[in-house]
Every structure is written in C-alpha cells, then in structure tokens.
Design a protein around this motif. Structure first.
Motif, PDB file in Angstrom:
ATOM      1  N   LYS A  83     -25.431 -41.426 -23.194  1.00 30.14           N
ATOM      2  CA  LYS A  83     -24.637 -40.900 -23.817  1.00 30.14           C
ATOM      3  C   LYS A  83     -24.595 -40.903 -25.691  1.00 30.14           C
ATOM      4  O   LYS A  83     -24.981 -39.856 -25.972  1.00 30.14           O
ATOM      5  N   ASN A  86     -28.143 -38.955 -25.795  1.00 29.08           N
ATOM      6  CA  ASN A  86     -27.775 -37.386 -25.080  1.00 29.08           C
ATOM      7  C   ASN A  86     -27.415 -37.103 -27.194  1.00 29.08           C
ATOM      8  O   ASN A  86     -28.298 -35.799 -27.812  1.00 29.08           O
ATOM      9  N   GLN A  89     -30.548 -36.259 -29.342  1.00 28.34           N
ATOM     10  CA  GLN A  89     -31.253 -35.307 -28.797  1.00 28.34           C
ATOM     11  C   GLN A  89     -31.069 -34.394 -29.038  1.00 28.34           C
ATOM     12  O   GLN A  89     -31.564 -33.739 -29.235  1.00 28.34           O
ATOM     13  N   CYS A  90     -30.203 -33.971 -28.788  1.00 29.67           N
ATOM     14  CA  CYS A  90     -28.729 -32.657 -29.019  1.00 29.67           C
ATOM     15  C   CYS A  90     -27.231 -32.665 -29.925  1.00 29.67           C
ATOM     16  O   CYS A  90     -26.987 -31.464 -30.032  1.00 29.67           O
ATOM     17  N   GLY A  91     -27.153 -33.960 -29.927  1.00 30.82           N
ATOM     18  CA  GLY A  91     -26.142 -33.918 -30.767  1.00 30.82           C
ATOM     19  C   GLY A  91     -25.101 -34.164 -30.498  1.00 30.82           C
ATOM     20  O   GLY A  91     -23.438 -33.639 -30.926  1.00 30.82           O
ATOM     21  N   LYS A  92     -24.456 -34.001 -28.870  1.00 30.41           N
ATOM     22  CA  LYS A  92     -23.934 -33.925 -27.993  1.00 30.41           C
ATOM     23  C   LYS A  92     -23.748 -34.878 -26.732  1.00 30.41           C
ATOM     24  O   LYS A  92     -25.191 -35.528 -26.939  1.00 30.41           O
ATOM     25  N   THR A  93     -22.768 -35.718 -26.569  1.00 34.15           N
ATOM     26  CA  THR A  93     -22.840 -36.489 -25.995  1.00 34.15           C
ATOM     27  C   THR A  93     -23.552 -35.805 -24.181  1.00 34.15           C
ATOM     28  O   THR A  93     -24.063 -37.451 -23.410  1.00 34.15           O
ATOM     29  N   THR A  94     -23.333 -35.314 -23.634  1.00 33.87           N
ATOM     30  CA  THR A  94     -24.177 -34.204 -22.841  1.00 33.87           C
ATOM     31  C   THR A  94     -25.112 -33.253 -23.295  1.00 33.87           C
ATOM     32  O   THR A  94     -24.138 -32.292 -23.889  1.00 33.87           O
ATOM     33  N   CYS A  95     -26.246 -33.320 -23.134  1.00 38.15           N
ATOM     34  CA  CYS A  95     -26.469 -32.168 -23.474  1.00 38.15           C
ATOM     35  C   CYS A  95     -27.276 -30.719 -22.837  1.00 38.15           C
ATOM     36  O   CYS A  95     -26.780 -31.266 -21.251  1.00 38.15           O
TER      37      CYS A  95
END
Length: 95
Positions: A83, A86, A89-95
C-alpha cells in the motif's frame, strides 16, 4: 525501542502498572520513572490522540492510516508495504 515493543506487544493491557513493570524489567528504577512522570505529563497529548482516533473511526490497535485509507487490524508487513509503494507510485493505496 525495547520498552514500547514489550509494553505494546506483550500480554495484557498497556496501562501505568504494566508500563512500570516493563521499565523495571529493563533496569529503570520505579523512583526514576515516577519522578519523570511528574515532570512531563502526557495527558493532553494522549487525550488529543484519543479524540483524533475517534474522529477517524479507530477503536483498536493496530490501526494504520496510509494515504487516504484507514486499515484496521494486524494485516501484515507485506500488505502495508504494498500500500505504501502504491501511494508512492500512483497516489492511492490501490493502483
């Protein structure tokens, strides 16, 4: 450190009696502990943290806030690491 691991990871509740017992087991005298407790009360900080936890819906430990997600319970290091990665990487805990 060792004090927090033993106090929070051991059996029973983390309370004053248990904290003194753990500190004594690590070689700190009860007199020194009580003297320090009188010098620096953490009551206001503990109350602020308790109120914030209540607002976030956290009622137990362990609980984690990663990004904009609250995670409750002992989910394991792998899930937490994923998490955090993530979020990086993408600013959210799920990419």
């Amino acid at each position: 450190g060792a004090f927090h691991r033993e106090l929070l990871g051991g059996e029973g509740h983390a309370n004053e009696e248990r904290a003194i017992e753990v500190a004594k087991s690590l070689g700190v005298s009860e007199e020194a502990i009580r003297t320090q407790m009188k010098k620096a009360s953490n009551e206001a900080s503990v109350q602020d943290t308790f109120r914030l936890a209540g607002k976030l819906g956290i009622s137990g430990t362990p609980s984690y806030i990663i990004g904009d997600e609250a995670i409750f319970g002992a989910v394991g290091a792998d899930m937490l690491t994923e998490k955090v990665a993530n979020v990086a990487q993408c600013g959210k805990t799920t990419c």
